[in-house]
Design a protein around this motif. Structure first.
Motif, PDB file in Angstrom:
ATOM      1  N   ASP A 107      -1.431   6.119   4.495  1.00  0.00           N
ATOM      2  CA  ASP A 107      -1.981   5.017   3.706  1.00  0.00           C
ATOM      3  C   ASP A 107      -1.181   4.760   2.439  1.00  0.00           C
ATOM      4  OD1 ASP A 107      -3.214   7.601   2.843  1.00  0.00           O
ATOM      5  OD2 ASP A 107      -4.091   6.321   1.301  1.00  0.00           O
ATOM      6  N   ALA A 150      -9.894  -7.481   6.793  1.00  0.00           N
ATOM      7  CA  ALA A 150     -10.433  -6.263   6.186  1.00  0.00           C
ATOM      8  C   ALA A 150      -9.340  -5.289   5.734  1.00  0.00           C
ATOM      9  CB  ALA A 150     -11.400  -5.578   7.148  1.00  0.00           C
ATOM     10  N   PRO A 151      -8.285  -5.031   6.558  1.00  0.00           N
ATOM     11  CA  PRO A 151      -7.234  -4.110   6.078  1.00  0.00           C
ATOM     12  C   PRO A 151      -6.523  -4.626   4.834  1.00  0.00           C
ATOM     13  CG  PRO A 151      -7.094  -4.411   8.460  1.00  0.00           C
ATOM     14  CD  PRO A 151      -8.046  -5.452   7.949  1.00  0.00           C
ATOM     15  N   ASP A 153      -7.930  -6.676   2.559  1.00  0.00           N
ATOM     16  CA  ASP A 153      -8.878  -6.665   1.447  1.00  0.00           C
ATOM     17  C   ASP A 153      -9.118  -5.263   0.913  1.00  0.00           C
ATOM     18  OD1 ASP A 153      -9.079  -9.392   1.645  1.00  0.00           O
ATOM     19  OD2 ASP A 153     -10.935  -9.361   2.813  1.00  0.00           O
ATOM     20  N   SER A 154      -9.045  -4.258   1.775  1.00  0.00           N
ATOM     21  CA  SER A 154      -9.221  -2.889   1.289  1.00  0.00           C
ATOM     22  C   SER A 154      -8.101  -2.507   0.324  1.00  0.00           C
ATOM     23  CB  SER A 154      -9.265  -1.900   2.464  1.00  0.00           C
ATOM     24  OG  SER A 154      -8.021  -1.874   3.161  1.00  0.00           O
ATOM     25  N   ASN A 157      -8.672  -4.397  -2.996  1.00  0.00           N
ATOM     26  CA  ASN A 157      -9.711  -3.754  -3.795  1.00  0.00           C
ATOM     27  C   ASN A 157      -9.185  -2.514  -4.504  1.00  0.00           C
ATOM     28  OD1 ASN A 157     -11.599  -5.663  -2.999  1.00  0.00           O
ATOM     29  ND2 ASN A 157     -12.334  -4.445  -1.270  1.00  0.00           N
ATOM     30  N   GLU A 158      -8.379  -1.724  -3.787  1.00  0.00           N
ATOM     31  CA  GLU A 158      -7.815  -0.522  -4.395  1.00  0.00           C
ATOM     32  C   GLU A 158      -6.884  -0.866  -5.551  1.00  0.00           C
ATOM     33  OE1 GLU A 158      -5.295   3.512  -3.154  1.00  0.00           O
ATOM     34  OE2 GLU A 158      -5.143   1.705  -1.903  1.00  0.00           O
TER      35      GLU A 158
END
Length: 224
Positions: A107, A150-151, A153-154, A157-158
């Motif tokens: 990640d 979603a991937p 946006d995650s 957000n981080e």
């Protein structure tokens, strides 16, 4: 603007107001020409209008042949990334240039994340702000065309939580391609060095980019 785009003034006014008018692909294409948008900006407009031509895959799979090509390109630095800017395959030359990607968690192998959260990138890359803003624009364009956001946006957000610069720049609306250009580095071992970077899309894999960094000759050196 409405006349040039071949639409009614009322329709164009509703579009500017953000009403749910569901513009057709043809109308958006005409608007792209009127606005003089480049190919990336035009694709972004179509994506925002829910008229994407091709969904973006996020499989993360890289063929064995593509991995072999990246390895065999050494000593030319090269890696493969997906549309989310995750780095999926790389060779020793680019690891020596930037970071040993194998030492990072999966990640953490993301160009945007490294730019904002990995301190050595800030000192390594000259014109860091310009490069970081450009990568945000590339990421924003890819997100708009992705079926599954979603991937993306995650990661947003981080970075919003951990990087004040990203938090300030993300609300911008610029989109751009990042397929070719110059990158200047201040390497701790070799000193200042410039590269021409080129991103190519493998046939049949629009979700991937093969990125290479070709050293630019120093002033006075022959380019032959």
């Amino acid at each position: 603007m409405a006349l040039l785009a071949g639409v009614s003034v009322s329709w164009y006014t509703w579009l500017e107001q953000g009403r749910d008018i569901k513009p057709s692909t043809a109308a958006l294409q005409r608007l792209s020409k009127v606005f003089n948008l480049d190919s990336v900006e035009a694709a972004h407009l179509l994506a925002l209008g829910a008229r994407t031509a091709r969904p973006v895959s996020m499989s993360g799979e890289v063929s064995s042949g593509l991995k072999l090509l990246v390895r065999e390109m050494d000593p030319i630095p090269a890696y493969v990334r997906n549309s989310r800017l995750d780095i999926l395959a790389w060779n020793d030359a680019i690891a020596a240039l930037f970071v040993d990607y194998g030492s990072l968690q999966p990640d953490e192998r993301n160009t945007l994340r490294l730019l904002f959260l990995y301190q050595p990138y800030r000192t390594l890359i000259l014109d860091w702000e310009s490069m970081a803003r450009g990568m945000i624009s590339t990421f924003r364009a890819a997100r708009a065309q992705a079926d599954d956001k979603a991937p993306f946006d995650s990661l947003v957000n981080e970075l919003n939580d951990l990087s004040p610069e990203f938090r300030d720049w993300w609300p911008d609306t610029d989109v751009k391609g990042f397929d070719e250009g110059c990158k200047r580095l201040l390497h701790p071992k070799t000193g200042p060095i410039e590269f021409t970077y080129i991103a190519l899309t493998p046939h049949g894999r629009p979700d991937l980019s093969l990125v290479t960094y070709i050293p630019r000759p120093a002033d006075g050196e022959s380019q032959s």
